[in-house]
Design a protein around this motif. Sequence first.
Motif, PDB file in Angstrom:
ATOM      1  N   ILE A   2      28.951  26.344  35.668  1.00 15.91           N
ATOM      2  CA  ILE A   2      29.107  25.777  37.015  1.00 15.91           C
ATOM      3  C   ILE A   2      28.476  26.753  38.000  1.00 15.91           C
ATOM      4  O   ILE A   2      28.839  27.940  38.022  1.00 15.91           O
ATOM      5  N   ASP A  44      28.273  27.263  41.908  1.00 16.04           N
ATOM      6  CA  ASP A  44      28.870  26.818  43.181  1.00 16.04           C
ATOM      7  C   ASP A  44      28.066  27.423  44.331  1.00 16.04           C
ATOM      8  O   ASP A  44      28.128  28.631  44.569  1.00 16.04           O
ATOM      9  N   TRP A  79      27.825  27.928  48.039  1.00 15.99           N
ATOM     10  CA  TRP A  79      28.869  27.825  49.053  1.00 15.99           C
ATOM     11  C   TRP A  79      28.761  28.947  50.065  1.00 15.99           C
ATOM     12  O   TRP A  79      27.842  29.771  50.028  1.00 15.99           O
ATOM     13  N   CYS A 126      34.432  24.383  51.147  1.00 15.41           N
ATOM     14  CA  CYS A 126      34.065  25.334  50.099  1.00 15.41           C
ATOM     15  C   CYS A 126      35.270  26.179  49.712  1.00 15.41           C
ATOM     16  O   CYS A 126      35.546  26.406  48.517  1.00 15.41           O
ATOM     17  N   GLU A 178      37.865  24.555  47.425  1.00 13.55           N
ATOM     18  CA  GLU A 178      37.534  24.392  46.008  1.00 13.55           C
ATOM     19  C   GLU A 178      37.733  25.666  45.191  1.00 13.55           C
ATOM     20  O   GLU A 178      37.852  25.587  43.958  1.00 13.55           O
ATOM     21  N   PHE A 202      38.237  26.339  40.915  1.00 13.37           N
ATOM     22  CA  PHE A 202      37.319  27.047  40.008  1.00 13.37           C
ATOM     23  C   PHE A 202      38.041  28.179  39.280  1.00 13.37           C
ATOM     24  O   PHE A 202      37.825  28.404  38.078  1.00 13.37           O
ATOM     25  N   ILE A 258      31.356  30.380  35.259  1.00  8.23           N
ATOM     26  CA  ILE A 258      31.194  29.978  36.656  1.00  8.23           C
ATOM     27  C   ILE A 258      30.536  31.117  37.416  1.00  8.23           C
ATOM     28  O   ILE A 258      30.855  32.296  37.190  1.00  8.23           O
ATOM     29  N   GLY A 277      29.161  31.932  41.623  1.00  8.76           N
ATOM     30  CA  GLY A 277      29.029  31.464  42.992  1.00  8.76           C
ATOM     31  C   GLY A 277      27.778  32.043  43.626  1.00  8.76           C
ATOM     32  O   GLY A 277      27.486  33.225  43.452  1.00  8.76           O
ATOM     33  N   PRO A 300      29.831  22.386  50.263  1.00  8.25           N
ATOM     34  CA  PRO A 300      29.404  23.002  48.997  1.00  8.25           C
ATOM     35  C   PRO A 300      28.556  22.045  48.161  1.00  8.25           C
ATOM     36  O   PRO A 300      28.736  20.828  48.235  1.00  8.25           O
ATOM     37  N   THR A 320      27.668  21.709  44.110  1.00  5.80           N
ATOM     38  CA  THR A 320      28.066  22.228  42.800  1.00  5.80           C
ATOM     39  C   THR A 320      27.150  21.670  41.728  1.00  5.80           C
ATOM     40  O   THR A 320      26.989  20.450  41.626  1.00  5.80           O
ATOM     41  N   TYR A 364      33.524  18.440  48.780  1.00  3.18           N
ATOM     42  CA  TYR A 364      34.749  18.851  48.088  1.00  3.18           C
ATOM     43  C   TYR A 364      35.084  17.878  46.963  1.00  3.18           C
ATOM     44  O   TYR A 364      34.936  16.667  47.101  1.00  3.18           O
ATOM     45  N   LEU A 405      36.743  17.909  38.829  1.00  2.00           N
ATOM     46  CA  LEU A 405      35.980  19.045  38.287  1.00  2.00           C
ATOM     47  C   LEU A 405      36.322  19.273  36.821  1.00  2.00           C
ATOM     48  O   LEU A 405      35.428  19.492  35.984  1.00  2.00           O
TER      49      LEU A 405
END
Length: 474
Positions: A353, A355, A357, A364, A367, A371, A385, A387, A433, A435, A451, A457
């Motif tokens: 993932i 993200d 953001w 953002c 969320e 995550f 994940i 970011g 955001p 994703t 969102y 998710l």
Amino acid sequence: AEETARQNWSTAEGPYQDITDLYIRSRVSQADATIAPTTSWVRQCHSRCVPFSSRGPAMARSQAKFENTRQRISFPSFYLPGSSGSALDMPRLARANSSWFIGRQAAPTKRTEFLAMRKQVIGFLVVATLLIGCGREEKTQVSSKPSATAKSTEASGESVADLLAQAKLAEQGRNFVDAAQSLEKAIKIDPKNREALFLLCSVCEGQGNMVAQGSDTKSASVWLLKAANYGKQLRTAYPQLNDQEKTLLSEVLYNEACAEAVAGHSDQALAALKDAFASGFSQVDKLTTDADLKSLQDLPAFKQAFGDLLAKAAREHAQQLLAQNKPFPFDFTLTSVDGKTVSKKDFAGKVLIVDIWGTWCPPCRLEIPHFVELLKKDGPAGLAIVGINYERVTGEEAAKIIRKFVKENHMNYPCLIGDEKTQKHVPNFEGFPTTLFIDRTGTVRLKAVGYHSYEDLSAIVGALLEERVAQAGK
């Protein structure tokens, strides 16, 4: 016959002819001209009708027609509407000459004596039937004890059909209040009238929704709760609802849940919400998106009641999104807030993932806990994940802001400082955001903007984790 005649009483021309025809046709047996009048009908004729002579030529013609028929079948004159008898005179009937039943007697022969006796017996049976009928009718009238509302409605000449017609006309003009008043009168007369209950439920919902568009939430709740109440009455009276009734019931029960939740009655709201979904309400997304239900969403009872339903709906939605999205390649090599270089290739073979953001972005920030929880749950299964931050400041100042946010929110994955080049790798970038869901082969399978709930998710990640590498590469 009574209903048709009653409808015709409101006009000045022709109703008595209809009454006469219907009365004679329904009350005289064509086999042997035996008369069997109903006492309630006779009383209504006497109480409702005025003499024919006061109604003009048309009434006179009807009277003549009635009189000719009456004479032909030897019908007693005191049954004739508008005649000297103002009510059914049972003693007079009992004393009536038996020739009413047997006509003029012929010469005294065995056959005529037999016929006379037979007709006389029939006549007395009719009299006895009438006497018994009167007693039963009076007993029924005493035992039923109609309400004051029913009496006033009867006196005003309004029937259930009249009230339904008034309500429909008011509803067409979106005058839901007047429509509700007419329908409430109708169900007081006939509490199980299916059409009245359905319409009353509908107009109360309409008024509630219309008021809710303004600022008077309290008044809107009153109408929505009334709609739910009438919907439940309809279901109680008729357990086998048709499709239209089921749809309306599920909607008003959902609105009841929202009204109770806004009022702070969580137990009543949860009960109504369960009832709504059990009755066929299918908009599962509203459980997490409707602001009226926000007070319920964190309750253990809510998660227990609707957790499986939300998860199932999220899985179906995830499959649809993955099927509709057009895959595209994406790559990045950026510096983390800790000064480390991080690339997409570092996550090869994993579901990733990304993200995109910023700490300044409210949706953002909402969320981030999702995550963190996802990585705890699905990290061992192959989820990673990262970011990519775009702040309103640059350099070390941006890194400082991000580090502070990461620490305060216990983020368990790396955050990188984004650049313009990386953002351009995202086709039609729309906002924050954004994703990106990348499968095990490194292909972006889904781009989600805005969102998203934890359930959504988690469902997308679960679908990608279940895929085999060979399938993901297709």
